[in-house]
Design an enzyme around this catalytic site. Sequence first.
Site, short mmCIF file in Angstrom:
data_model
loop_
_atom_site.label_atom_id
_atom_site.label_comp_id
_atom_site.label_asym_id
_atom_site.label_seq_id
_atom_site.Cartn_x
_atom_site.Cartn_y
_atom_site.Cartn_z
N ASN A 9 -89.97 -91.74 -72.47
CA ASN A 9 -91.07 -92.11 -72.72
C ASN A 9 -91.64 -92.96 -71.31
O ASN A 9 -91.56 -93.87 -71.09
CB ASN A 9 -91.23 -93.03 -73.75
CG ASN A 9 -92.67 -93.72 -74.06
OD1 ASN A 9 -93.63 -93.40 -73.47
ND2 ASN A 9 -92.62 -94.77 -74.79
N TRP A 10 -92.78 -92.07 -70.74
CA TRP A 10 -93.06 -92.53 -69.61
C TRP A 10 -94.20 -93.75 -69.82
O TRP A 10 -94.60 -94.47 -68.58
CB TRP A 10 -93.85 -91.32 -68.75
CG TRP A 10 -93.23 -90.41 -68.21
CD1 TRP A 10 -91.56 -90.21 -68.38
CD2 TRP A 10 -93.49 -89.44 -67.39
NE1 TRP A 10 -91.34 -89.52 -67.96
CE2 TRP A 10 -92.37 -88.49 -67.11
CE3 TRP A 10 -94.77 -88.90 -66.91
CZ2 TRP A 10 -92.19 -87.52 -66.07
CZ3 TRP A 10 -94.67 -87.69 -65.69
CH2 TRP A 10 -93.79 -87.06 -65.63
N LYS A 11 -94.88 -93.98 -71.07
CA LYS A 11 -95.72 -94.93 -71.30
C LYS A 11 -96.75 -94.69 -70.25
O LYS A 11 -97.23 -93.41 -69.88
CB LYS A 11 -95.10 -96.54 -70.86
CG LYS A 11 -93.67 -96.42 -71.69
CD LYS A 11 -93.76 -98.01 -71.96
CE LYS A 11 -92.32 -98.07 -72.68
NZ LYS A 11 -92.04 -99.33 -73.42
N HIS A 94 -94.94 -95.35 -82.40
CA HIS A 94 -93.92 -96.47 -81.40
C HIS A 94 -94.52 -97.78 -81.47
O HIS A 94 -95.47 -98.16 -81.90
CB HIS A 94 -94.53 -95.99 -79.85
CG HIS A 94 -93.65 -96.73 -78.92
ND1 HIS A 94 -94.04 -97.95 -78.50
CD2 HIS A 94 -92.66 -96.17 -78.17
CE1 HIS A 94 -93.00 -98.18 -77.50
NE2 HIS A 94 -92.07 -97.22 -77.23
N GLU A 96 -95.23 -100.08 -79.67
CA GLU A 96 -96.52 -100.58 -78.90
C GLU A 96 -97.70 -100.17 -79.69
O GLU A 96 -98.76 -100.88 -79.70
CB GLU A 96 -96.56 -100.18 -77.45
CG GLU A 96 -95.24 -100.85 -76.76
CD GLU A 96 -94.81 -100.12 -75.46
OE1 GLU A 96 -95.27 -99.12 -74.97
OE2 GLU A 96 -93.51 -100.45 -75.06
N GLU A 166 -85.91 -97.97 -82.80
CA GLU A 166 -86.35 -98.83 -81.61
C GLU A 166 -86.44 -100.39 -81.97
O GLU A 166 -87.71 -100.82 -82.23
CB GLU A 166 -87.29 -98.26 -80.84
CG GLU A 166 -87.24 -96.88 -80.46
CD GLU A 166 -88.08 -96.72 -79.31
OE1 GLU A 166 -87.67 -96.34 -78.03
OE2 GLU A 166 -89.47 -96.81 -79.22
N GLY A 172 -88.08 -102.41 -73.45
CA GLY A 172 -88.58 -103.04 -72.09
C GLY A 172 -88.18 -104.56 -71.62
O GLY A 172 -88.71 -105.17 -70.93
N SER A 211 -84.14 -100.28 -74.24
CA SER A 211 -83.25 -100.68 -72.79
C SER A 211 -82.01 -99.89 -72.69
O SER A 211 -80.97 -100.56 -72.25
CB SER A 211 -83.09 -102.09 -72.74
OG SER A 211 -84.19 -103.01 -72.80
N GLY A 232 -87.51 -95.49 -72.16
CA GLY A 232 -88.48 -95.91 -71.48
C GLY A 232 -88.40 -96.19 -69.86
O GLY A 232 -88.57 -95.26 -69.18
N GLY A 233 -88.22 -97.29 -69.56
CA GLY A 233 -88.06 -97.71 -68.00
C GLY A 233 -87.26 -96.76 -67.20
O GLY A 233 -87.65 -96.39 -66.27
C1 PEP Z 1 -89.75 -96.92 -75.11
O1 PEP Z 1 -90.70 -97.11 -74.48
O2 PEP Z 1 -89.73 -96.60 -76.32
C2 PEP Z 1 -88.36 -97.74 -74.62
C3 PEP Z 1 -87.38 -97.74 -75.37
O3 PEP Z 1 -88.64 -98.48 -73.54
P1 PEP Z 1 -87.13 -99.03 -72.64
O4 PEP Z 1 -86.38 -98.06 -72.47
O5 PEP Z 1 -88.03 -99.35 -71.25
O6 PEP Z 1 -86.77 -100.24 -73.65
#
Ligand code: PEP
Length: 249
Positions: A9-11, A94, A96, A166, A172, A211, A232-233
């Site tokens: 997920n590039w956000k 998601h 967010e 999640e 994040g 994470s 994500g990251g």
């Molecule tokens: C996400 O954005 O869905 C996510 C899991 O981010 P991260 O891996 O950075 O926690």
Amino acid sequence: MRKKLVAGNWKMHGSLRQNAALLEQLKFGIAEVQCDVAVCVPYPFLAQVQSVLAGTQLLWGAQSVSEHESGAFTGEVSAAMLREFGCCYALVGHSERRSLFGESDALVAAKFVAAQKAGLVPILCLGESLVEREAGQTKAVVSRQLRAVIDVAGICGLMSAVVAYEPVWAIGTGVTASPAQAQEVHAAIRAQVGGLDGELATGLRILYGGSVKPQNAAELFKQADIDGGLIGGAALVAEDFLAICLAAN
Ligand code: PEP
């Protein structure tokens, strides 16, 4: 045996230039990877991703989708439009989107249905906040979020869908759920589905997100009910993302 899936997920990150480099590195490294791999990118980059990844083993998708088919919905993007850009997946629900954009369980369910109707595979994100976990409500929250979708899409809706657990407190933050914590919730999700359709539950892919890094991916992916990750990251760094994909091999 469920084939693992790792979805990035590039956000709201990237630029045409940065993406070009990242996608080339992914294309180069993906040959070693045996699991399914996808990247969920911002809408304006879909054309670029389609042109670079078409014909490779990498799939792609969007990070949200409108619940409407078409019409006067300024700023929205329909599932049919996403299909035109070769999307296979769309994230729905998601955390967010739920917390920053006020998406309710009902809206997430409507988006799930709209995505599927156009031929996308929704990746349904579920997860509790820290306050909810500390209040002992984790399974109740996740179960409520899942039920909201099943009530609208029917249990058959989960046949061509992916679920991602999640925990909000792990997204994040650098704090990841322990493999045991994640497994416990994944097993509860599968049991809930299994209560309605055992065969479907056995085949359902349930990803863990929050994470995930190259250092913790293998332990997480070893758990019986963890079928890959939503990343994500670490999805923004080709070396890390590929290492996570390899951990799913
Ligand atoms: C996400 O954005 O869905 C996510 C899991 O981010 P991260 O891996 O950075 O926690």
